[in-house]
Design a protein around this motif. Sequence first.
Motif, PDB file in Angstrom:
ATOM      1  N   GLY A  97     -53.872 116.101  61.572  1.00 18.08           N
ATOM      2  CA  GLY A  97     -54.121 117.206  60.642  1.00 18.08           C
ATOM      3  C   GLY A  97     -52.801 117.751  60.126  1.00 18.08           C
ATOM      4  N   SER A  98     -52.876 118.628  59.120  1.00 14.20           N
ATOM      5  CA  SER A  98     -51.610 119.162  58.620  1.00 14.20           C
ATOM      6  C   SER A  98     -51.080 120.246  59.539  1.00 14.20           C
ATOM      7  CB  SER A  98     -51.726 119.654  57.176  1.00 14.20           C
ATOM      8  OG  SER A  98     -52.864 120.429  56.990  1.00 14.20           O
ATOM      9  N   THR A  99     -51.922 120.772  60.434  1.00 17.59           N
ATOM     10  CA  THR A  99     -51.451 121.773  61.398  1.00 17.59           C
ATOM     11  C   THR A  99     -50.339 121.175  62.255  1.00 17.59           C
ATOM     12  OG1 THR A  99     -53.678 122.665  61.462  1.00 17.59           O
ATOM     13  CG2 THR A  99     -52.201 123.382  63.199  1.00 17.59           C
ATOM     14  N   GLU A 100     -50.543 119.952  62.713  1.00 15.83           N
ATOM     15  CA  GLU A 100     -49.493 119.319  63.523  1.00 15.83           C
ATOM     16  C   GLU A 100     -48.246 119.071  62.673  1.00 15.83           C
ATOM     17  OE1 GLU A 100     -49.697 115.248  64.740  1.00 15.83           O
ATOM     18  OE2 GLU A 100     -48.682 115.662  66.622  1.00 15.83           O
ATOM     19  N   SER A 173     -53.955 128.643  47.835  1.00 10.52           N
ATOM     20  CA  SER A 173     -53.647 129.429  49.016  1.00 10.52           C
ATOM     21  C   SER A 173     -54.856 129.849  49.859  1.00 10.52           C
ATOM     22  CB  SER A 173     -52.893 130.681  48.546  1.00 10.52           C
ATOM     23  OG  SER A 173     -53.075 131.734  49.441  1.00 10.52           O
ATOM     24  N   ASN A 174     -54.673 129.793  51.167  1.00  8.95           N
ATOM     25  CA  ASN A 174     -55.564 130.426  52.136  1.00  8.95           C
ATOM     26  C   ASN A 174     -54.817 131.683  52.600  1.00  8.95           C
ATOM     27  OD1 ASN A 174     -57.143 131.191  54.301  1.00  8.95           O
ATOM     28  ND2 ASN A 174     -56.585 129.444  55.588  1.00  8.95           N
ATOM     29  N   PRO A 175     -55.338 132.902  52.435  1.00 10.00           N
ATOM     30  CA  PRO A 175     -56.725 133.268  52.157  1.00 10.00           C
ATOM     31  C   PRO A 175     -57.009 133.713  50.722  1.00 10.00           C
ATOM     32  CG  PRO A 175     -55.585 135.188  52.991  1.00 10.00           C
ATOM     33  CD  PRO A 175     -54.552 134.091  52.878  1.00 10.00           C
ATOM     34  N   SER A 201     -44.245 122.380  51.699  1.00  8.35           N
ATOM     35  CA  SER A 201     -45.297 122.691  50.729  1.00  8.35           C
ATOM     36  C   SER A 201     -46.652 122.287  51.297  1.00  8.35           C
ATOM     37  CB  SER A 201     -45.013 121.950  49.418  1.00  8.35           C
ATOM     38  OG  SER A 201     -46.007 122.249  48.478  1.00  8.35           O
ATOM     39  N   ASP A 202     -47.423 123.289  51.712  1.00  9.58           N
ATOM     40  CA  ASP A 202     -48.730 123.046  52.323  1.00  9.58           C
ATOM     41  C   ASP A 202     -49.778 122.940  51.212  1.00  9.58           C
ATOM     42  OD1 ASP A 202     -51.197 123.191  53.561  1.00  9.58           O
ATOM     43  OD2 ASP A 202     -50.627 124.781  54.948  1.00  9.58           O
ATOM     44  N   GLU A 203     -50.289 121.721  51.024  1.00 16.01           N
ATOM     45  CA  GLU A 203     -51.221 121.470  49.920  1.00 16.01           C
ATOM     46  C   GLU A 203     -52.583 121.005  50.448  1.00 16.01           C
ATOM     47  OE1 GLU A 203     -49.056 118.964  47.111  1.00 16.01           O
ATOM     48  OE2 GLU A 203     -47.273 120.230  47.297  1.00 16.01           O
ATOM     49  N   ALA A 204     -53.000 121.625  51.551  1.00 16.13           N
ATOM     50  CA  ALA A 204     -54.252 121.202  52.197  1.00 16.13           C
ATOM     51  C   ALA A 204     -55.458 121.317  51.260  1.00 16.13           C
ATOM     52  CB  ALA A 204     -54.490 122.035  53.461  1.00 16.13           C
ATOM     53  N   TYR A 205     -55.381 122.246  50.298  1.00 16.57           N
ATOM     54  CA  TYR A 205     -56.543 122.465  49.397  1.00 16.57           C
ATOM     55  C   TYR A 205     -56.297 121.911  47.999  1.00 16.57           C
ATOM     56  CZ  TYR A 205     -57.956 125.752  53.047  1.00 16.57           C
ATOM     57  OH  TYR A 205     -58.318 126.315  54.241  1.00 16.57           O
ATOM     58  N   GLU A 206     -55.372 120.956  47.860  1.00 20.93           N
ATOM     59  CA  GLU A 206     -54.948 120.514  46.518  1.00 20.93           C
ATOM     60  C   GLU A 206     -56.106 120.108  45.606  1.00 20.93           C
ATOM     61  OE1 GLU A 206     -53.283 116.629  46.141  1.00 20.93           O
ATOM     62  OE2 GLU A 206     -54.247 115.937  47.947  1.00 20.93           O
ATOM     63  N   GLN A 232     -50.255 117.283  53.206  1.00 21.01           N
ATOM     64  CA  GLN A 232     -51.632 117.222  52.694  1.00 21.01           C
ATOM     65  C   GLN A 232     -52.551 116.788  53.832  1.00 21.01           C
ATOM     66  OE1 GLN A 232     -51.424 114.785  49.120  1.00 21.01           O
ATOM     67  NE2 GLN A 232     -50.308 116.375  48.006  1.00 21.01           N
ATOM     68  N   SER A 233     -53.859 116.903  53.559  1.00 26.82           N
ATOM     69  CA  SER A 233     -54.809 116.738  54.660  1.00 26.82           C
ATOM     70  C   SER A 233     -56.096 116.090  54.170  1.00 26.82           C
ATOM     71  CB  SER A 233     -55.122 118.122  55.229  1.00 26.82           C
ATOM     72  OG  SER A 233     -56.149 118.041  56.169  1.00 26.82           O
ATOM     73  N   PHE A 234     -56.801 115.451  55.087  1.00 24.81           N
ATOM     74  CA  PHE A 234     -58.120 114.907  54.748  1.00 24.81           C
ATOM     75  C   PHE A 234     -59.222 115.914  55.095  1.00 24.81           C
ATOM     76  CE2 PHE A 234     -55.281 111.382  55.104  1.00 24.81           C
ATOM     77  CZ  PHE A 234     -55.673 110.544  54.080  1.00 24.81           C
ATOM     78  N   SER A 235     -58.852 116.977  55.810  1.00 23.38           N
ATOM     79  CA  SER A 235     -59.854 117.901  56.356  1.00 23.38           C
ATOM     80  C   SER A 235     -60.717 118.559  55.288  1.00 23.38           C
ATOM     81  CB  SER A 235     -59.168 118.998  57.164  1.00 23.38           C
ATOM     82  OG  SER A 235     -58.478 118.458  58.242  1.00 23.38           O
ATOM     83  N   LYS A 236     -60.081 119.081  54.246  1.00 23.81           N
ATOM     84  CA  LYS A 236     -60.827 119.856  53.250  1.00 23.81           C
ATOM     85  C   LYS A 236     -61.318 118.948  52.124  1.00 23.81           C
ATOM     86  CE  LYS A 236     -58.704 123.153  55.615  1.00 23.81           C
ATOM     87  NZ  LYS A 236     -59.228 124.108  56.526  1.00 23.81           N
ATOM     88  N   THR A 237     -60.439 118.095  51.599  1.00 24.45           N
ATOM     89  CA  THR A 237     -60.801 117.245  50.454  1.00 24.45           C
ATOM     90  C   THR A 237     -62.010 116.373  50.772  1.00 24.45           C
ATOM     91  OG1 THR A 237     -58.467 117.139  49.860  1.00 24.45           O
ATOM     92  CG2 THR A 237     -59.918 115.530  48.820  1.00 24.45           C
ATOM     93  N   PHE A 243     -61.854 114.832  62.270  1.00 30.84           N
ATOM     94  CA  PHE A 243     -61.121 113.572  62.453  1.00 30.84           C
ATOM     95  C   PHE A 243     -59.664 113.837  62.818  1.00 30.84           C
ATOM     96  CE2 PHE A 243     -64.683 111.772  60.121  1.00 30.84           C
ATOM     97  CZ  PHE A 243     -64.811 110.512  60.661  1.00 30.84           C
ATOM     98  N   ARG A 244     -59.180 115.043  62.467  1.00 30.83           N
ATOM     99  CA  ARG A 244     -57.787 115.444  62.725  1.00 30.83           C
ATOM    100  C   ARG A 244     -56.802 114.450  62.143  1.00 30.83           C
ATOM    101  NH1 ARG A 244     -57.804 119.026  61.776  1.00 30.83           N
ATOM    102  NH2 ARG A 244     -55.898 119.800  62.728  1.00 30.83           N
ATOM    103  N   VAL A 245     -56.792 114.393  60.821  1.00 29.31           N
ATOM    104  CA  VAL A 245     -55.803 113.515  60.201  1.00 29.31           C
ATOM    105  C   VAL A 245     -55.261 114.127  58.909  1.00 29.31           C
ATOM    106  CG1 VAL A 245     -57.620 112.035  59.200  1.00 29.31           C
ATOM    107  CG2 VAL A 245     -55.334 111.109  59.464  1.00 29.31           C
TER     108      VAL A 245
HETATM  109  C1  LIG Z   1     -53.507 126.505  54.304  1.00 23.73           C
HETATM  110  C2  LIG Z   1     -53.924 125.579  55.398  1.00 23.73           C
HETATM  111  N1  LIG Z   1     -53.080 124.640  55.789  1.00 23.73           N
HETATM  112  C3  LIG Z   1     -53.386 123.783  56.774  1.00 23.73           C
HETATM  113  C4  LIG Z   1     -54.601 123.879  57.428  1.00 23.73           C
HETATM  114  C5  LIG Z   1     -54.847 122.950  58.554  1.00 23.73           C
HETATM  115  O1  LIG Z   1     -55.713 121.934  58.229  1.00 23.73           O
HETATM  116  P1  LIG Z   1     -55.778 120.596  59.072  1.00 23.73           P
HETATM  117  O2  LIG Z   1     -54.919 120.732  60.277  1.00 23.73           O
HETATM  118  O3  LIG Z   1     -57.199 120.405  59.421  1.00 23.73           O
HETATM  119  O4  LIG Z   1     -55.252 119.526  58.146  1.00 23.73           O
HETATM  120  C6  LIG Z   1     -55.515 124.867  57.067  1.00 23.73           C
HETATM  121  C7  LIG Z   1     -56.794 125.002  57.779  1.00 23.73           C
HETATM  122  O5  LIG Z   1     -57.559 125.898  57.593  1.00 23.73           O
HETATM  123  C8  LIG Z   1     -55.167 125.739  56.021  1.00 23.73           C
HETATM  124  O6  LIG Z   1     -55.993 126.705  55.637  1.00 23.73           O
END
Ligand SMILES: Cc1ncc(COP(=O)(O)O)c(C=O)c1O
Length: 392
Positions: A97-100, A173-175, A201-206, A232-237, A243-245
């Motif tokens: 995930g992008s958290t790691e 952006s979150n939130p 550059s956190d683009e998890a929601y691109e 970037q992340s597969f979680s949201k898209t 799956f944590r990737v």
């Molecule tokens: C802005 C942002 N970045 C990263 C993440 C982490 O996502 P993940 O670790 O599932 O890729 C989140 C999860 O809510 C998020 O809101």
Amino acid sequence: MADVEISEREEQLPVSTIGELIKIAEEKEGIVSLGPGEPDFGSPKNIIDFACRKLKEGFTHYSPPGGRSELKEAVAKKLRRDNKIRVSPDQVIITCGSTEAILLNLICTIDPGEGVLIPDPGFLAYKPAVEILNGMPLCIPHQEKDGFQFKIEEAESAIVPEKTKVMIINTPSNPTGVVFKKKTLEEIADFACEYDLCVISDEAYEKLIYDGEKHVSIGSLNGMEERVLTLQSFSKTYAMPGFRVGYAAGPEEAINAMKKVHIYSSICAPTVSQLAALEALGGSQACVKKMVKEYDRRRKLIIKRLNEIPGFSCVKPKGAFYAFPNIERFGMKSLKFSRWLIEKAGVATVPGTEFGRRGEGHIRCSYATSYEKIGIALDRIEKTTKKLKLGR
Ligand SMILES: Cc1ncc(COP(=O)(O)O)c(C=O)c1O
């Protein structure tokens, strides 16, 4: 007394109130939740089928720490095509995930005492990640009066020159759901060059973006390839958070440093998840379009309804899946208001302070929940808040 003595570092980490609210929501019957930070959709069938097949074929072993080569190639191709970021597969690391990736990036870029600029309000993992590493979080306020847009003057005020090494940005952006304009990103790029900063550059929601807005990656701007790490992340898209990737891409030296640490943190992202991610990138993208269309329908509903209820006012989000209404007129702090909403209206939300001090006076309402449930939640909120006396 327990024999295990907890470290000071851990004890100083903030306790998330999300856990407390989730617990109340689980224990109390009939709660409608606007809390989730993950898609309510199941992962697309082709991805699940592919992952199951691969497990049966025996893909149950470790992968190389940087990630499977065919996935790194697919990611590099995607970054070139969708984000105009020119990287080779060797400049990509696949993470849990992008958290790691956030933590690995910071481990590799800051030393104790060094400053990291973070958005406030911003994703709740940034500040603790900096604090775990004994870094110095420097909050850049994103003010409601500016529509929560990034203001370079705020960054100028927050930075401690010479001591600051990294700046984290997050678009969409979150939130707040804000999407950074290209001009803003150009200003950030100039700022990063002036102060010699690495930009994460956190683009998890691109891909979750509406109203014809365009996502621009700062890593695609002239001269930024040497100082930007794109996450970037597969979680949201692709609705596959479990799956944590995810991945990071950037200068090879930084990516190699992350790979070195990755061996000690998790060895590699789960092999089956990496294969599922490969299918996500290579398969039909119709699932993404379909989900975005449905999020957009819900976004319109939630914003309209919130702005119709006396006491709330809500900036229209252009990306991600969150509304972040102002609740100051109800005369309660955001944590108290969220607790009150669960208790009295049976609706779970997240207090704005979870995302930083500047989140006070707001709550986060996720629309990663069904259209019908959003309708029910807003009916309940409307009925219950009628009883409150409003301030001006
Ligand atoms: C802005 C942002 N970045 C990263 C993440 C982490 O996502 P993940 O670790 O599932 O890729 C989140 C999860 O809510 C998020 O809101």
